[in-house]
Design an enzyme around this catalytic site. Sequence first.
Site, PDB file in Angstrom:
ATOM      1  N   ILE A 157     -16.777  22.350 -21.699  1.00 51.39           N
ATOM      2  CA  ILE A 157     -17.835  21.412 -21.309  1.00 51.39           C
ATOM      3  C   ILE A 157     -17.292  20.414 -20.285  1.00 51.39           C
ATOM      4  CG2 ILE A 157     -19.481  19.680 -22.132  1.00 51.39           C
ATOM      5  CD1 ILE A 157     -19.363  21.163 -24.898  1.00 51.39           C
ATOM      6  N   SER A 236     -19.679  13.996 -27.545  1.00 55.04           N
ATOM      7  CA  SER A 236     -18.834  14.857 -28.381  1.00 55.04           C
ATOM      8  C   SER A 236     -19.130  14.632 -29.864  1.00 55.04           C
ATOM      9  CB  SER A 236     -17.359  14.601 -28.067  1.00 55.04           C
ATOM     10  OG  SER A 236     -17.018  13.237 -28.255  1.00 55.04           O
ATOM     11  N   ARG A 237     -18.426  13.664 -30.454  1.00 55.78           N
ATOM     12  CA  ARG A 237     -18.691  13.289 -31.834  1.00 55.78           C
ATOM     13  C   ARG A 237     -18.514  11.778 -31.964  1.00 55.78           C
ATOM     14  NH1 ARG A 237     -20.780  17.493 -32.184  1.00 55.78           N
ATOM     15  NH2 ARG A 237     -20.434  19.181 -33.659  1.00 55.78           N
ATOM     16  N   GLU A 266     -25.094   9.713 -38.389  1.00 55.48           N
ATOM     17  CA  GLU A 266     -26.332  10.260 -37.823  1.00 55.48           C
ATOM     18  C   GLU A 266     -27.290  10.621 -38.951  1.00 55.48           C
ATOM     19  OE1 GLU A 266     -25.311  13.425 -35.139  1.00 55.48           O
ATOM     20  OE2 GLU A 266     -24.027  12.122 -33.942  1.00 55.48           O
ATOM     21  N   HIS A 285     -28.562  13.244 -30.627  1.00 53.21           N
ATOM     22  CA  HIS A 285     -27.703  14.433 -30.707  1.00 53.21           C
ATOM     23  C   HIS A 285     -28.432  15.678 -30.192  1.00 53.21           C
ATOM     24  CE1 HIS A 285     -23.979  16.148 -32.991  1.00 53.21           C
ATOM     25  NE2 HIS A 285     -24.290  16.914 -31.949  1.00 53.21           N
ATOM     26  N   ILE A 286     -28.770  15.643 -28.898  1.00 56.08           N
ATOM     27  CA  ILE A 286     -29.532  16.747 -28.304  1.00 56.08           C
ATOM     28  C   ILE A 286     -28.764  17.414 -27.158  1.00 56.08           C
ATOM     29  CG2 ILE A 286     -31.812  15.919 -28.976  1.00 56.08           C
ATOM     30  CD1 ILE A 286     -32.078  14.688 -26.134  1.00 56.08           C
TER      31      ILE A 286
HETATM   32  C1  GLV Z   1     -23.298  20.041 -31.316  1.00 52.53           C
HETATM   33  O1  GLV Z   1     -22.939  18.915 -31.410  1.00 52.53           O
HETATM   34  C2  GLV Z   1     -22.434  21.162 -31.403  1.00 52.53           C
HETATM   35  O2  GLV Z   1     -21.295  21.011 -31.870  1.00 52.53           O
HETATM   36  O3  GLV Z   1     -22.876  22.252 -31.027  1.00 52.53           O
END
Ligand code: GLV
Length: 324
Positions: A157, A236-237, A266, A285-286
């Site tokens: 990514i 990310s997280r 979340e 979280h999209i």
């Molecule tokens: C989303 O956050 C994923 O890990 O795919």
Amino acid sequence: MKVLITRKIPQSIVKLFEDSQLEIHMWEHEDEPMPHELLLKESRQADAIFTNVSDRIDRELIQHAERLKVISTMAVGFNNIDIAEATRRGIPVGHTPDVLTEAVADLTFSLLLSSARRVVEGMNYIKAGQWKSWGPMLLTGQKVQGATLGIIGMGRIGEGVARRALGFDMNLLYFNRNRKVHAEQRLGAKYKDLDSLLKQSDFIVMLAPSTPETYKMIGAREFSLMKSNAVFINTSRGANVDEQALYSALKDGKIWAAGLDVFEKEPISPDHPLLQLDNVIALPHIGSANVETRMKMAEIAAVHILDGLLGKRLTHCVNPEVNV
Ligand code: GLV
Ligand code: GLV
């Protein structure tokens, strides 16, 4: 054999299981997770679990799921799954990398542009009836073209974001556990230690996976190193960032803005302090959420279940040592 599907998924995907004569137990809600107690209970009878980022597939669950043969998550990240325990039990865990790379890179870049140019603030400004006239310095933001972008976590990514940034003539820096020759040679990204990246970047994008090593890796000290015009993006997280420190940095003007798709907890509560700030854009979280990508993720996750139940190798296995 029983497949536990922890969230309502499209019928065309369910059909893949029906065609294979599997017994399906599906939580029939699209936007609400299965309560953990029920998840524990249902898992005890399951031969396979089709899961997602909002379920906690912990040690207790895996230990009690005696029939379990495969875990498949419709996500690239797997920090919500106890991989060590799954591996100990010989259960392969499938995930969905690659297919979502471009989608998450798109959303990351959307947050970058919209934070830089105050897109959401601008819309709120109109809706609140505040727009009286064009103004010389009205809602002025940050320049993107030619700015320095620092990418923390140069995986698939990260490279996708870097490719987009080249179209904006951005100067690319990155920090990663190990050097990425491809990103350096093909994209011209320069490797920096974390502190140098934080000091030199106008835009900082967090894309590292959530691990014990990355837990709150961006905190008060790191924000204090950033430029006062810095825009911080996290797709990310949430666990990678100390949200309290982020809030202080934004509120005190130590950094300029933040674009966030992920949070420590979340869903984030609407009255969370971060959401009271004008210089924060928050999304639920999209990252991977375009229709085509989500359909492909669901399909790959379904095929992992079918392969796992047949004892076949999973195409994308988190713990391939159990799955040779
Ligand atoms: C989303 O956050 C994923 O890990 O795919
Ligand atoms: C602004 O709309 C301009 O024409 O400069």
